[in-house]
Design a protein around this motif. Structure first.
Motif, PDB file in Angstrom:
ATOM      1  N   UNK A 370      46.846  50.196  12.422  1.00 15.43           N
ATOM      2  CA  UNK A 370      46.109  48.939  12.604  1.00 15.43           C
ATOM      3  C   UNK A 370      46.642  48.204  13.474  1.00 15.43           C
ATOM      4  N   UNK A 371      45.809  47.824  14.481  1.00 19.17           N
ATOM      5  CA  UNK A 371      46.292  46.903  15.818  1.00 19.17           C
ATOM      6  C   UNK A 371      45.303  46.421  16.468  1.00 19.17           C
ATOM      7  N   UNK A 372      45.512  45.314  17.216  1.00 16.76           N
ATOM      8  CA  UNK A 372      44.709  44.791  18.184  1.00 16.76           C
ATOM      9  C   UNK A 372      43.896  46.077  19.046  1.00 16.76           C
ATOM     10  N   UNK A 373      42.706  46.069  19.440  1.00 20.25           N
ATOM     11  CA  UNK A 373      42.233  46.887  20.297  1.00 20.25           C
ATOM     12  C   UNK A 373      42.554  46.673  21.569  1.00 20.25           C
ATOM     13  N   UNK A 374      42.630  45.184  21.825  1.00 23.38           N
ATOM     14  CA  UNK A 374      42.971  45.009  23.590  1.00 23.38           C
ATOM     15  C   UNK A 374      43.709  43.597  23.059  1.00 23.38           C
ATOM     16  N   UNK A 375      44.628  43.319  23.777  1.00 25.02           N
ATOM     17  CA  UNK A 375      45.649  42.144  23.353  1.00 25.02           C
ATOM     18  C   UNK A 375      45.129  40.802  24.199  1.00 25.02           C
ATOM     19  N   UNK A 376      44.097  40.778  24.837  1.00 25.02           N
ATOM     20  CA  UNK A 376      43.446  39.643  25.315  1.00 25.02           C
ATOM     21  C   UNK A 376      41.933  39.542  25.331  1.00 25.02           C
ATOM     22  N   UNK A 377      41.644  38.342  25.246  1.00 24.80           N
ATOM     23  CA  UNK A 377      40.007  38.193  25.492  1.00 24.80           C
ATOM     24  C   UNK A 377      39.668  38.506  26.740  1.00 24.80           C
ATOM     25  N   UNK A 378      38.207  38.600  26.957  1.00 25.45           N
ATOM     26  CA  UNK A 378      37.648  39.213  28.261  1.00 25.45           C
ATOM     27  C   UNK A 378      38.161  38.039  29.218  1.00 25.45           C
ATOM     28  N   UNK A 379      38.825  38.532  30.383  1.00 27.27           N
ATOM     29  CA  UNK A 379      38.989  37.499  31.606  1.00 27.27           C
ATOM     30  C   UNK A 379      37.863  37.361  32.433  1.00 27.27           C
ATOM     31  N   UNK A 380      37.777  36.550  33.304  1.00 28.81           N
ATOM     32  CA  UNK A 380      36.808  36.340  34.165  1.00 28.81           C
ATOM     33  C   UNK A 380      36.628  37.184  35.210  1.00 28.81           C
ATOM     34  N   UNK A 381      35.235  37.514  35.739  1.00 32.82           N
ATOM     35  CA  UNK A 381      35.136  38.641  36.548  1.00 32.82           C
ATOM     36  C   UNK A 381      35.581  38.478  38.096  1.00 32.82           C
ATOM     37  N   UNK A 382      35.476  36.891  38.229  1.00 35.87           N
ATOM     38  CA  UNK A 382      35.774  36.543  39.625  1.00 35.87           C
ATOM     39  C   UNK A 382      37.224  36.753  40.213  1.00 35.87           C
ATOM     40  N   UNK A 383      37.995  36.580  39.299  1.00 33.78           N
ATOM     41  CA  UNK A 383      39.500  36.532  39.744  1.00 33.78           C
ATOM     42  C   UNK A 383      40.005  38.055  39.922  1.00 33.78           C
ATOM     43  N   UNK A 384      39.425  38.857  39.046  1.00 31.90           N
ATOM     44  CA  UNK A 384      39.633  40.296  39.153  1.00 31.90           C
ATOM     45  C   UNK A 384      38.900  40.865  40.497  1.00 31.90           C
ATOM     46  N   UNK A 385      37.859  40.532  40.690  1.00 36.83           N
ATOM     47  CA  UNK A 385      37.137  40.978  41.725  1.00 36.83           C
ATOM     48  C   UNK A 385      37.709  40.494  43.264  1.00 36.83           C
ATOM     49  N   UNK A 386      38.440  39.477  43.258  1.00 30.62           N
ATOM     50  CA  UNK A 386      39.107  38.904  44.162  1.00 30.62           C
ATOM     51  C   UNK A 386      40.617  39.362  44.589  1.00 30.62           C
ATOM     52  N   UNK A 387      41.291  39.889  43.458  1.00 29.56           N
ATOM     53  CA  UNK A 387      42.855  40.216  43.715  1.00 29.56           C
ATOM     54  C   UNK A 387      42.913  41.532  43.104  1.00 29.56           C
ATOM     55  N   UNK A 388      43.397  42.570  44.191  1.00 28.75           N
ATOM     56  CA  UNK A 388      43.785  43.937  43.567  1.00 28.75           C
ATOM     57  C   UNK A 388      44.943  44.040  42.681  1.00 28.75           C
ATOM     58  N   UNK A 389      45.815  42.717  42.911  1.00 23.69           N
ATOM     59  CA  UNK A 389      47.133  42.829  41.973  1.00 23.69           C
ATOM     60  C   UNK A 389      46.647  42.690  40.702  1.00 23.69           C
ATOM     61  N   UNK A 390      45.975  41.594  40.635  1.00 24.47           N
ATOM     62  CA  UNK A 390      45.356  41.054  39.286  1.00 24.47           C
ATOM     63  C   UNK A 390      44.525  42.105  38.481  1.00 24.47           C
ATOM     64  N   UNK A 391      43.648  42.801  39.441  1.00 23.10           N
ATOM     65  CA  UNK A 391      42.980  43.856  38.770  1.00 23.10           C
ATOM     66  C   UNK A 391      43.872  44.943  38.231  1.00 23.10           C
ATOM     67  N   UNK A 392      44.763  45.620  38.935  1.00 27.44           N
ATOM     68  CA  UNK A 392      45.502  46.453  38.647  1.00 27.44           C
ATOM     69  C   UNK A 392      46.387  46.124  37.254  1.00 27.44           C
TER      70      UNK A 392
END
Length: 450
Positions: A370-392
């Motif tokens: 038993x565990x959290x499926x994902x350790x964080x809530x859904x992050x914003x799209x824009x920040x991930x779209x704009x940063x390869x480092x954050x995306x990875x």
């Protein structure tokens, strides 16, 4: 207009009673698939004509008193990885726009049709299923139903699958899960998703990511829905979700790795869920699983996904790399540097690692993890779209917990554990190879307690 949020059992009852027809359900689903705010980024193809024809056929058979299959007349969406006769399987990419249409249905689609499902269309996804975030630069990224104003990720790679349900374009959806691609969008969008033991559902006619890790499973609104869909997909008799007492079961909460980087919202929801389950009689045992901390090192050369995706993509990537999502292409190319000895070592490591994880569960006397499926809530799209480092970094974090059970070739269920109105959080109950029916039954008991 769209389908109101209800389960397979609810809609089956409505159809049987005559309070609604399959054609009416299908028209509501099609309206959402074609006209909702997320329509263009949720579906790559909508099958309006064939969906209406199937719905009408199911209504005719029902009116004639003919015994019907379990999904008869119910709108279902399928991920853009499954072959359908006459349709191009694009896998969320433009690289395959000129590929020949499939000459026959995949086994999954065959079984859905035999069960009477109305296939609404083909859902968008991360290109070639190679990410847990759900971003797609070719067809757009559907927004998570929670906090649309910010615009948050749906989770991937089965992004459109989840949003087809939350938008009311399908009662349930069929996705694939190589490292969490059914469970991640389910967790981030407040749905229930089931990843079966890999070979439980045949992958004939499914475009692969990793033949060693790929599995096929449902996203829906309840554990019962997932169990019914799993029975259709696997060709087994329906799993009997008979009531089980949580007082008779022990669950292992691994303290190795899976809580690293957890945010306050997920932590609070998970702890509250554990408290509820304890009050219902479940025994929760905290254990260490040092094998979990080894997996990143085992996969340091790219793992099965890089090696096996490179085998499939090598020629096409060499000729048409400019048409790929660069973030997908760079990860596929990792497989080019892998040696035969790396792959053989990976196979051996997987056997040793899996045996170790299984022994930890047995030594703790527990029935499931038993565990959290994902350790964080859904992050914003824009920040991930704009940063390869954050995306990875975000992609690795979101994939981390789910992928443990692909590598062990286990089975796992994600179900919502957040309070209504809060950011969606998924609770994962997971077991070892072949324990699918046990995990579904335990999941139903957990769902009822929560």
């Amino acid at each position: 207009m769209s389908l109101p949020p209800n389960t397979l059992d609810y809609w089956r009852g409505e159809l049987h009673s005559g309070r609604v027809s399959s054609r009416e359900l299908t028209e509501l689903a099609l309206q959402a698939a074609l006209n909702s705010s997320e329509a263009q980024s949720t579906f790559i193809a909508v099958h309006a004509a064939t969906a209406r024809a199937t719905a009408d056929a199911m209504d005719t058979l029902r009116a004639a008193g003919v015994p019907l299959a379990p999904l008869a007349g119910i709108p279902i969406s399928i991920k853009d990885l499954f072959d359908e006769n006459g349709q191009v399987t694009r896998a969320g990419s433009i690289v395959r726009n000129d590929a020949a249409p499939a000459s026959r249905d995949s086994i999954v689609v065959e079984r859905l049709r035999q069960a009477g499902a109305v296939i609404i269309g083909r859902t968008n996804m991360t290109e070639f299923a190679y990410s847990g975030l759900g971003l797609n630069p070719h067809y757009g990224t559907p927004r998570n139903p929670w906090d649309r104003e910010t615009g948050r990720i749906p989770g991937g790679s089965s992004s459109g699958a989840a949003i087809s349900i939350t938008e009311g374009a399908a009662v349930a959806a069929i996705g694939t899960d190589t490292g969490g691609s059914v469970r991640i969008p389910s967790a981030l969008c407040g749905l229930t998703g089931f990843k079966p033991t890999a070979r439980r559902v045949p992958d004939t006619g499914v475009l692969p990511l990793s033949t060693s890790l790929d599995s096929i499973g449902p996203l829906a609104r309840s554990v019962s829905c997932c169990a019914q869909l799993d029975a259709v997909l696997s060709g087994t008799s329906r799993t009997d979700l008979r009531p089980v007492s949580l007082a008779n079961h022990r669950f292992a909460i691994p303290r190795t790795l899976v809580f690293d980087g957890i945010d306050a919202t997920v932590s609070a929801a998970f702890e509250a869920a554990c408290g509820t389950l304890s009050k219902a009689g479940a025994r929760l045992v905290e254990i260490e699983v040092p094998e979990f901390a080894e997996l990143a090192h085992i996969n340091r050369h790219g793992g099965f996904i890089a090696a096996e995706s490179w085998t499939w993509h090598a020629d096409m990537l060499g000729q048409r790399e400019a048409e790929y999502d660069p973030r997908v292409a760079v990860r596929i190319r990792r497989g080019a540097a892998m040696r035969a000895s790396d792959y053989i070592t990976l196979l051996n490591d997987r056997r040793r690692w899996s045996a170790g994880v299984q022994q930890r569960l047995a030594d703790a006397g527990c029935d499931a993890f038993l565990m959290p499926t994902v350790p964080v809530i859904a992050p914003p799209i824009a920040a991930l779209r704009d940063s390869d480092e954050l995306y990875t970094s975000t992609n690795l974090l979101i994939l981390r917990n789910p992928t443990l059970f692909n590598f062990v070739d286990g089975c796992a269920l994600s179900l919502p554990c957040h309070k209504p109105g809060d950011a969606p959080v998924g609770l994962m109950v997971a077991g070892m190879h072949g324990q699918d029916e046990q995990i579904l039954m335990l999941g139903a008991a957990i769902e009822a307690a929560l």
